[in-house]
Enzyme design. Sequence first.
Site, PDB file in Angstrom:
ATOM      1  N   SER A  12       0.853  -1.194   0.000  1.00 26.10           N
ATOM      2  CA  SER A  12       0.000   0.000   0.000  1.00 26.10           C
ATOM      3  C   SER A  12       0.884   1.237   0.000  1.00 26.10           C
ATOM      4  O   SER A  12       1.691   1.441   0.915  1.00 26.10           O
ATOM      5  CB  SER A  12      -0.889   0.022   1.239  1.00 26.10           C
ATOM      6  OG  SER A  12      -1.416   1.338   1.383  1.00 26.10           O
ATOM      7  N   HIS A  37      -1.243  -1.294  -4.316  1.00 26.10           N
ATOM      8  CA  HIS A  37      -2.514  -0.980  -3.645  1.00 26.10           C
ATOM      9  C   HIS A  37      -2.577   0.516  -3.343  1.00 26.10           C
ATOM     10  O   HIS A  37      -1.660   1.083  -2.745  1.00 26.10           O
ATOM     11  CB  HIS A  37      -2.594  -1.797  -2.359  1.00 26.10           C
ATOM     12  CG  HIS A  37      -3.888  -1.705  -1.628  1.00 26.10           C
ATOM     13  ND1 HIS A  37      -5.012  -2.435  -1.975  1.00 26.10           N
ATOM     14  CD2 HIS A  37      -4.252  -0.971  -0.540  1.00 26.10           C
ATOM     15  CE1 HIS A  37      -5.997  -2.172  -1.134  1.00 26.10           C
ATOM     16  NE2 HIS A  37      -5.569  -1.271  -0.248  1.00 26.10           N
ATOM     17  N   ASP A  39      -4.767   3.526  -1.643  1.00 27.72           N
ATOM     18  CA  ASP A  39      -5.812   3.777  -0.643  1.00 27.72           C
ATOM     19  C   ASP A  39      -6.384   5.184  -0.782  1.00 27.72           C
ATOM     20  O   ASP A  39      -5.737   6.174  -0.430  1.00 27.72           O
ATOM     21  CB  ASP A  39      -5.232   3.597   0.760  1.00 27.72           C
ATOM     22  CG  ASP A  39      -5.066   2.133   1.117  1.00 27.72           C
ATOM     23  OD1 ASP A  39      -6.045   1.380   0.962  1.00 27.72           O
ATOM     24  OD2 ASP A  39      -3.960   1.750   1.542  1.00 27.72           O
ATOM     25  N   MET A  41      -8.977   7.902   0.432  1.00 20.97           N
ATOM     26  CA  MET A  41      -9.756   8.230   1.642  1.00 20.97           C
ATOM     27  C   MET A  41     -10.310   9.646   1.541  1.00 20.97           C
ATOM     28  O   MET A  41      -9.631  10.539   1.040  1.00 20.97           O
ATOM     29  CB  MET A  41      -8.861   8.137   2.882  1.00 20.97           C
ATOM     30  CG  MET A  41      -8.192   6.782   3.046  1.00 20.97           C
ATOM     31  SD  MET A  41      -7.319   6.695   4.607  1.00 20.97           S
ATOM     32  CE  MET A  41      -6.476   5.125   4.419  1.00 20.97           C
ATOM     33  N   HIS A  70      -8.450   1.045  -3.744  1.00 18.42           N
ATOM     34  CA  HIS A  70      -9.343   0.776  -2.620  1.00 18.42           C
ATOM     35  C   HIS A  70     -10.028   2.088  -2.245  1.00 18.42           C
ATOM     36  O   HIS A  70      -9.400   2.984  -1.683  1.00 18.42           O
ATOM     37  CB  HIS A  70      -8.494   0.232  -1.457  1.00 18.42           C
ATOM     38  CG  HIS A  70      -9.255  -0.050  -0.202  1.00 18.42           C
ATOM     39  ND1 HIS A  70      -8.609  -0.322   0.987  1.00 18.42           N
ATOM     40  CD2 HIS A  70     -10.584  -0.111   0.066  1.00 18.42           C
ATOM     41  CE1 HIS A  70      -9.517  -0.544   1.936  1.00 18.42           C
ATOM     42  NE2 HIS A  70     -10.720  -0.402   1.409  1.00 18.42           N
ATOM     43  N   MET A  72     -12.161   4.239  -0.055  1.00 19.59           N
ATOM     44  CA  MET A  72     -12.780   4.430   1.263  1.00 19.59           C
ATOM     45  C   MET A  72     -13.464   5.791   1.221  1.00 19.59           C
ATOM     46  O   MET A  72     -13.023   6.771   1.851  1.00 19.59           O
ATOM     47  CB  MET A  72     -11.693   4.345   2.357  1.00 19.59           C
ATOM     48  CG  MET A  72     -11.227   2.913   2.591  1.00 19.59           C
ATOM     49  SD  MET A  72      -9.618   2.812   3.386  1.00 19.59           S
ATOM     50  CE  MET A  72      -8.558   2.986   1.952  1.00 19.59           C
ATOM     51  N   MET A 141     -11.086  -6.328   5.600  1.00 18.46           N
ATOM     52  CA  MET A 141     -10.281  -5.379   6.374  1.00 18.46           C
ATOM     53  C   MET A 141      -9.900  -6.028   7.709  1.00 18.46           C
ATOM     54  O   MET A 141     -10.777  -6.427   8.482  1.00 18.46           O
ATOM     55  CB  MET A 141     -11.067  -4.089   6.649  1.00 18.46           C
ATOM     56  CG  MET A 141     -11.407  -3.252   5.429  1.00 18.46           C
ATOM     57  SD  MET A 141     -10.004  -2.721   4.445  1.00 18.46           S
ATOM     58  CE  MET A 141      -9.006  -1.860   5.656  1.00 18.46           C
ATOM     59  N   ASP A 177      -6.428  -6.782   4.100  1.00 23.47           N
ATOM     60  CA  ASP A 177      -5.868  -5.429   4.155  1.00 23.47           C
ATOM     61  C   ASP A 177      -5.756  -4.953   5.601  1.00 23.47           C
ATOM     62  O   ASP A 177      -6.769  -4.698   6.261  1.00 23.47           O
ATOM     63  CB  ASP A 177      -6.782  -4.491   3.355  1.00 23.47           C
ATOM     64  CG  ASP A 177      -6.156  -3.118   3.136  1.00 23.47           C
ATOM     65  OD1 ASP A 177      -5.036  -2.889   3.620  1.00 23.47           O
ATOM     66  OD2 ASP A 177      -6.815  -2.288   2.479  1.00 23.47           O
TER      67      ASP A 177
HETATM   68  C1  DX5 Z   1      -6.149   1.085   5.800  1.00 25.34           C
HETATM   69  C2  DX5 Z   1      -5.694   0.818   4.389  1.00 25.34           C
HETATM   70  C3  DX5 Z   1      -4.595  -0.167   4.280  1.00 25.34           C
HETATM   71  C4  DX5 Z   1      -3.352   0.260   4.995  1.00 25.34           C
HETATM   72  C5  DX5 Z   1      -2.617  -0.952   5.440  1.00 25.34           C
HETATM   73  O1  DX5 Z   1      -7.264   1.890   5.776  1.00 25.34           O
HETATM   74  O2  DX5 Z   1      -6.775   0.344   3.608  1.00 25.34           O
HETATM   75  O3  DX5 Z   1      -4.328  -0.501   2.926  1.00 25.34           O
HETATM   76  O4  DX5 Z   1      -2.502   1.020   4.205  1.00 25.34           O
HETATM   77  O5  DX5 Z   1      -1.512  -0.531   6.170  1.00 25.34           O
HETATM   78  P1  DX5 Z   1      -0.720  -1.516   7.124  1.00 25.34           P
HETATM   79  O6  DX5 Z   1      -0.233  -2.651   6.271  1.00 25.34           O
HETATM   80  O7  DX5 Z   1       0.362  -0.656   7.651  1.00 25.34           O
HETATM   81  O8  DX5 Z   1      -1.683  -1.995   8.172  1.00 25.34           O
HETATM   82 ZN    ZN Z   2      -6.397  -0.514   1.539  1.00 22.35          ZN
END
Ligand code: DX5
Ligand code: ZN
Length: 230
Positions: A12, A37, A39, A41, A70, A72, A141, A177
């Site tokens: 990620s 990946h 993320d 947000m 991904h 969110m 998750m 994840d």
């Molecule tokens: C959390 C993200 C993950 C995050 C994982 O909201 O969706 O992809 O980056 O990070 P680690 O591997 O550090 O838990």
């Molecule tokens: Zn993620």
Amino acid sequence: MTFNRSIKIAPSILSADFANFGQEIQAIEAQGCDWVHVDVMDGHFVPNITFGPQLCAAIRPHIKTVMDVHLMIQPVDPYIQAFADAGADVLTAHLEAGPHIHRTLQAIRAAGCKAGVALNPSTGIEDLEYLLDMIDLICVMTVNPGFGGQKFIHSQIDKVRKLRALVGDRPIHIEIDGGITPETAPLMAAAGADVLVAGSGVFKGGSVAKPKVYGSNIRAIRAAAEAVLG
Ligand code: DX5
Ligand code: ZN
């Protein structure tokens, strides 16, 4: 993207240097990751803000493997076309992000992407039953979404085991994840996951000046996961 169940490591970029995404992506791919990946947000669905379709489009030319986005965000549907245009291979929306996940998944496939659905740790798998023919990936998750570097939630192992049975022979990836390390990866591989997202687990200790650390982190997670498979 051809389907298989071999273990795939998806770093990620939430844990990468935000001033240097292009080189960070080149480094993790050169060091052997399988997917990248991304993320997204929005500060509304999750209590953090990262980046949007413009950043995805900017990093797309650096990604030679798979761009796994991904989302969110809430709502999802008004932004699907923009992320598809930005070059997402997989576009994953949260089941909890709206009342019409069926429509969202239809729209993702109609935009030319593989369709993923993500489940928060508190969400059960029963709502997936009538969606299975329209899903390419299920993301479980193993932390509450919003931040990297959180602690792995062990109750999700049982969820993945049940999901793997539900998926059966269908060509649906099971992605994990959050909190993935060489210690937690084998638990999830044994339960039936094939895509392991890892942010801090891949990027910790390394940098674009020290990319080999990324390689050893990736290999350690992969080896631990593969060791429990027959
Ligand atoms: C959390 C993200 C993950 C995050 C994982 O909201 O969706 O992809 O980056 O990070 P680690 O591997 O550090 O838990
Ligand atoms: Zn993620």
